[in-house]
Motif scaffolding. Structure first.
Motif, PDB file in Angstrom:
ATOM      1  N   LEU A  31     -41.224  59.063   1.994  1.00 39.91           N
ATOM      2  CA  LEU A  31     -42.136  60.179   2.177  1.00 39.91           C
ATOM      3  C   LEU A  31     -42.288  61.021   0.917  1.00 39.91           C
ATOM      4  CD1 LEU A  31     -43.936  61.704   4.164  1.00 39.91           C
ATOM      5  CD2 LEU A  31     -41.900  62.885   5.005  1.00 39.91           C
ATOM      6  N   LEU A  36     -45.911  61.427  -0.933  1.00 40.00           N
ATOM      7  CA  LEU A  36     -46.537  62.735  -1.162  1.00 40.00           C
ATOM      8  C   LEU A  36     -46.800  62.956  -2.653  1.00 40.00           C
ATOM      9  CD1 LEU A  36     -44.571  64.944   1.384  1.00 40.00           C
ATOM     10  CD2 LEU A  36     -46.985  64.280   1.497  1.00 40.00           C
ATOM     11  N   TYR A  48     -49.947  61.174  -3.426  1.00 42.49           N
ATOM     12  CA  TYR A  48     -51.110  61.925  -2.940  1.00 42.49           C
ATOM     13  C   TYR A  48     -51.452  63.083  -3.871  1.00 42.49           C
ATOM     14  CZ  TYR A  48     -53.659  65.466  -0.319  1.00 42.49           C
ATOM     15  OH  TYR A  48     -54.567  66.427   0.049  1.00 42.49           O
ATOM     16  N   LEU A 100     -53.933  56.579   5.292  1.00 39.19           N
ATOM     17  CA  LEU A 100     -52.478  56.632   5.218  1.00 39.19           C
ATOM     18  C   LEU A 100     -51.867  56.170   6.537  1.00 39.19           C
ATOM     19  CD1 LEU A 100     -50.726  59.668   3.522  1.00 39.19           C
ATOM     20  CD2 LEU A 100     -49.567  58.052   5.003  1.00 39.19           C
ATOM     21  N   PRO A 131     -48.426  56.013   8.360  1.00 45.56           N
ATOM     22  CA  PRO A 131     -47.002  56.356   8.442  1.00 45.56           C
ATOM     23  C   PRO A 131     -46.265  55.342   9.303  1.00 45.56           C
ATOM     24  CG  PRO A 131     -48.283  57.788   9.873  1.00 45.56           C
ATOM     25  CD  PRO A 131     -49.271  56.931   9.148  1.00 45.56           C
ATOM     26  N   ALA A 169     -42.092  60.396   9.548  1.00 47.03           N
ATOM     27  CA  ALA A 169     -43.170  60.516   8.566  1.00 47.03           C
ATOM     28  C   ALA A 169     -44.459  60.965   9.231  1.00 47.03           C
ATOM     29  CB  ALA A 169     -43.381  59.187   7.844  1.00 47.03           C
ATOM     30  N   GLU A 170     -44.742  60.410  10.398  1.00 47.21           N
ATOM     31  CA  GLU A 170     -45.959  60.776  11.127  1.00 47.21           C
ATOM     32  C   GLU A 170     -45.963  62.263  11.471  1.00 47.21           C
ATOM     33  OE1 GLU A 170     -47.853  59.930  15.521  1.00 47.21           O
ATOM     34  OE2 GLU A 170     -46.869  58.244  14.488  1.00 47.21           O
ATOM     35  N   LEU A 202     -46.627  64.400   8.287  1.00 45.68           N
ATOM     36  CA  LEU A 202     -47.996  64.256   7.800  1.00 45.68           C
ATOM     37  C   LEU A 202     -49.005  64.925   8.734  1.00 45.68           C
ATOM     38  CD1 LEU A 202     -47.671  60.582   6.566  1.00 45.68           C
ATOM     39  CD2 LEU A 202     -48.022  62.587   5.110  1.00 45.68           C
ATOM     40  N   LEU A 229     -53.161  66.922   5.419  1.00 45.97           N
ATOM     41  CA  LEU A 229     -53.626  66.832   4.034  1.00 45.97           C
ATOM     42  C   LEU A 229     -55.124  66.556   3.946  1.00 45.97           C
ATOM     43  CD1 LEU A 229     -50.695  64.597   2.738  1.00 45.97           C
ATOM     44  CD2 LEU A 229     -50.899  67.080   2.467  1.00 45.97           C
ATOM     45  N   VAL A 257     -57.302  62.833   3.509  1.00 44.93           N
ATOM     46  CA  VAL A 257     -56.417  61.824   4.086  1.00 44.93           C
ATOM     47  C   VAL A 257     -56.867  61.496   5.502  1.00 44.93           C
ATOM     48  CG1 VAL A 257     -54.093  61.416   5.003  1.00 44.93           C
ATOM     49  CG2 VAL A 257     -54.370  62.338   2.706  1.00 44.93           C
ATOM     50  N   LEU A 273     -55.354  59.719   8.643  1.00 45.46           N
ATOM     51  CA  LEU A 273     -54.058  59.268   9.147  1.00 45.46           C
ATOM     52  C   LEU A 273     -54.253  58.246  10.266  1.00 45.46           C
ATOM     53  CD1 LEU A 273     -51.224  60.196   8.237  1.00 45.46           C
ATOM     54  CD2 LEU A 273     -51.129  61.595  10.300  1.00 45.46           C
ATOM     55  N   SER A 309     -46.926  53.095  -2.495  1.00 45.80           N
ATOM     56  CA  SER A 309     -46.658  54.524  -2.343  1.00 45.80           C
ATOM     57  C   SER A 309     -45.789  55.097  -3.451  1.00 45.80           C
ATOM     58  CB  SER A 309     -45.999  54.794  -0.988  1.00 45.80           C
ATOM     59  OG  SER A 309     -44.806  54.051  -0.861  1.00 45.80           O
TER      60      SER A 309
END
Length: 360
Positions: free
Chosen positions: A16, A20, A23, A37, A39, A44-45, A48, A53, A56, A58, A107
């Protein structure tokens, strides 16, 4: 008219901090992008979703995972499953969003210039797939590395949303579903002959895209007016992204960057380490502090949740290993072991030194 750049990546809570950092580096150098993205765990989900963000999109595992992926998930390690899913997340974006092409990015990349530079090169080629070579040093050791890891690195892979692009993507996806093991170089080995076999595959030429620990000996890194340049022989180009693969943390806050001189002549320059790694590690540290304080996530480890420990030198054990490599593998493998033992502290950075250098 400026094209929107469509990028995708995946990571779990162990990665993570790096995800980030990726990003924020994109936000700094590029405005016209969307990052799809994925996760790969609940922790992580959750983070985020909370950060929400900009730029992004998700996509949760619940939306993404198909029955064929779920059927093999428990049969593969965490890393192997992520590699298996690489072509699948590209396919998901191409099928569910109105994009002309999508580029997978690892990542643990960090961008210094806009990826638009590379994609403009790809569009001019009029090909359907774009790959980046590992660019190992042109030495015996480099050739051995390519045999082991493949010609192309899965780090910046572009697929157009057309028949040819989707056909090759599907071929790769099915191969990864069938087998994607660490022993066989994961998802990378299937791409090795693509440049020779398929006319619609383009090899990115800008060597500022794809600088990494394994090819850093090829280059000099120079800073001009706060811009990092990559010098290769008489050529010079802006550093577009660096692949921070293999960084590990110890319990006593040492950082092993796994950048080391190769046995047949490659030299890693200290200035390159200082200009690339120190700023990145400080940036990562800021992110880690936030993740630990606000979400209780400890990222002082590598992306697989492991920490490194300094191994005490044992002469008997070294001699046995050296003789085994010399007789069973190759003279270069034995020399590589010797160099790594001699220089075992040369790629270790003290976290306190990073903080001290950039303390405001």
């Amino acid at each position: 008219m400026v094209r929107t750049i469509h990028l995708c990546t995946l990571f779990d809570s162990n990665y993570l901090d790096k995800g980030l950092a990726l990003y924020f580096s994109l936000r700094h150098v590029c405005e016209n992008f969307i990052l799809y993205l994925f996760p790969f765990d609940e922790a992580a989900e959750k983070v985020l979703l909370d950060l929400d963000l900009e730029k992004v999109e998700l996509i949760t595992l619940k939306k993404f995972e198909s029955k064929e992926l779920l059927d093999i998930k428990d049969k593969r390690s965490k890393g192997e499953y992520c590699w298996t899913c690489t072509p699948a997340i590209i396919k998901y974006v191409l099928e569910h969003y109105p994009v002309d092409c999508c580029t997978y990015i690892d990542s643990d990349l960090f961008f210094y210039q806009s990826p638009q530079i590379l994609l403009n090169e790809f569009y001019r080629s009029k090909r359907s797939v774009g790959l980046v070579e590992h660019r190992f040093p042109d030495t015996y050791h480099g050739a051995e590395c390519e045999k082991r890891s493949g010609k192309y690195c899965v780090q910046f892979n572009t697929f157009k949303n057309n028949e040819k692009g989707k056909k090759l993507l599907e071929k790769w996806r099915l191969q990864c579903l069938e087998e994607c093991s660490l022993e066989e170089s994961g998802d990378q080995r299937y791409l090795t002959d693509w440049g020779e076999k398929y006319e619609d595959v383009y090899e990115y030429q800008h060597f500022g895209g794809g600088v990494a620990p394994w090819n850093l000996p090829n280059y000099k890194i120079k800073e001009i007016n706060n811009i990092l340049y990559v010098l290769n022989k008489r050529k010079r180009g802006k550093l577009i992204f660096y692949h921070f693969q293999g960084i590990q943390y110890s319990d006593n806050k040492q950082i092993k960057i796994n950048v080391i001189t190769s046995p047949d002549g490659g030299i890693i320059r200290k200035k390159a380490i200082q200009k690339i790694y120190y700023p990145y590690l400080y940036h990562i540290e800021i992110i880690r502090d936030k993740l630990e304080k606000e979400y209780g996530i400890d990222c002082y480890k590598d992306g697989c949740g492991r920490k490194f420990t300094t191994v005490k030198f044992e002469l008997k054990k070294f001699c046995v290993s050296f003789f085994h490599k010399l007789t069973k593998e190759s003279v270069w493998s034995a020399f590589d072991l010797a160099i790594r033992v001699i220089r075992k502290h040369s790629d270790i950075i003290e976290l306190k030194d990073v903080k001290k250098k950039y303390k405001r």
